[in-house]
Scaffold this motif. Sequence first.
Motif, PDB file in Angstrom:
ATOM      1  N   PRO A  55      59.858  47.487  10.597  1.00  0.00           N
ATOM      2  CA  PRO A  55      58.652  47.164   9.816  1.00  0.00           C
ATOM      3  C   PRO A  55      58.981  46.745   8.387  1.00  0.00           C
ATOM      4  O   PRO A  55      58.359  45.843   7.842  1.00  0.00           O
ATOM      5  CB  PRO A  55      57.866  48.478   9.823  1.00  0.00           C
TER       6      PRO A  55
ATOM      7  N   LEU B 135      48.486  44.857   9.574  1.00  0.00           N
ATOM      8  CA  LEU B 135      49.312  45.759  10.375  1.00  0.00           C
ATOM      9  C   LEU B 135      50.718  45.896   9.806  1.00  0.00           C
ATOM     10  O   LEU B 135      51.235  47.009   9.641  1.00  0.00           O
ATOM     11  CB  LEU B 135      49.400  45.252  11.825  1.00  0.00           C
TER      12      LEU B 135
ATOM     13  N   ARG C  67      52.038  49.406   8.366  1.00  0.00           N
ATOM     14  CA  ARG C  67      53.158  49.991   9.085  1.00  0.00           C
ATOM     15  C   ARG C  67      54.337  50.224   8.131  1.00  0.00           C
ATOM     16  O   ARG C  67      54.987  51.254   8.142  1.00  0.00           O
ATOM     17  CB  ARG C  67      53.554  49.033  10.224  1.00  0.00           C
ATOM     18  N   SER C  68      54.557  49.243   7.273  1.00  0.00           N
ATOM     19  CA  SER C  68      55.745  49.371   6.434  1.00  0.00           C
ATOM     20  C   SER C  68      55.550  50.383   5.320  1.00  0.00           C
ATOM     21  O   SER C  68      56.511  50.958   4.843  1.00  0.00           O
ATOM     22  CB  SER C  68      56.144  48.025   5.864  1.00  0.00           C
TER      23      SER C  68
END
Length: 447
Positions: free
Chosen positions: A216, A438, A442-443
Amino acid sequence: MAKSHGGRAMFGSKFGVIAAAVGSAVGLGNIWRFPYEAGTHGGGAFLLCYIIAILVLGIPTICAEYALGRAGRANIFGTYRKFSNSNRWNWAGCLGILASIMILSFYSVVAGWTLEYFFRSISNSFAGMTAEDYHSEFVSFSTSNWRPLLCTLLFLGINYAVMRRGVTAGIERISKLLMPILFVILIVFCINSLMMDKAQEGLAFLFRPDFTQITPSVMLSALGQAFFSLSIGLGCMMIYGSYIKADANLTKMATVTVALDTLVAILAGVVIFPAVFTFGFSPAAGPALVFEVLPAIFNQLPGGVIWSALFFLLLFVASLTSTISMSEDFIAYCTEERGMSRRSATNLNLGIAVVLGSLCTISFGCLNDFKIFGLTIFELFDYVASNILLPIGGIAVTIFAGWIVKKSVMKQQLGVSGIVFKPLMICLRYIAPISILLVFLRSIGII
Ligand code: PHE
């Protein structure tokens, strides 16, 4: 440019528009930032994510910015206000202006380095050095107290001088002349790098993705790099869109801008990585990478002094055509929204950039131990602007173009038939905002 349209400046010719837009897009992002981001994030894995980000998110977003800009004929705030009929989107304008200032500040540091390396090249001070020398030279220069600061200030002064002359007299002329030369030189360097001993190894590093490296955080960095490199997510391309004549085909222009920008980044990678492996540098050297590798390349070329001087000069100009667009973002906001004169707006832009740019510069030297979230001021500005503000700006502009602005306006601006328009709108409405969100969440560990 300087042809008036309801009082606003316009680019004079189609080539002039493309040159200016490509001038904004092509810069240190391609030649300095792309190789080092690729180098620290696994080479091929990064390139793959980057290309996907450019195709799926970059092209629709740049189309949206051009279209909104030309339809609104205003700065980022004005455009959001015009089509939403409210001030509800002001936050997106704020993020864009903030990003333009932060990027201008850290970018000027690196642009200052190109000036220093230009002066060093003409005085032939790289002659006879080894790979380690290039490294220690760079470290001792960038961490010293005065010289880098002077270079940053000199660069900001030049940027100021161009901005004072107005959007076009400066921007269009410089871009038209120098962008093609930069391109030719890069191709010559590519050929040279392809003949190096470890060219194969360098190319494999750049082009053969190791899928286990796709994480990610690599995806977010690639996304940030794509936005940074295309100058999108902060209103720069919106502003340039607002200066484009009504009859120019925006989709074509967007595609040309993206294609040339990506090509320059890949060419830069092809110049750098064979040399990295041949001369024994580490691909993960970070921001120092090209400033250590390039002098090594020039040194083994016949007439190295001339190549080196020419290259750093062009890199400096490519930086200037990029900072011009960042400043224009800010100045158009101040003049159109705050009623300031162009002169005061330019002065204000310079004043802020001098303060923040100086902080970024000394964050390599005496402020090196001053860290926020483990990052120096320079790193923090880069991270926050590229990996947070630009992606959020990208979500804003795609949602706005996909859901808020009338479809008929987008269709008329983009001037494409249904087969291109439909997928483009699907990208703008769903794919782009959702995937940016996303990757982003996510990261930063939220999902
Ligand atoms: N795209 C420019 C480059 O690659 C940098 C830039 C970022 C310019 C944001 C304007 C706005 O160097």
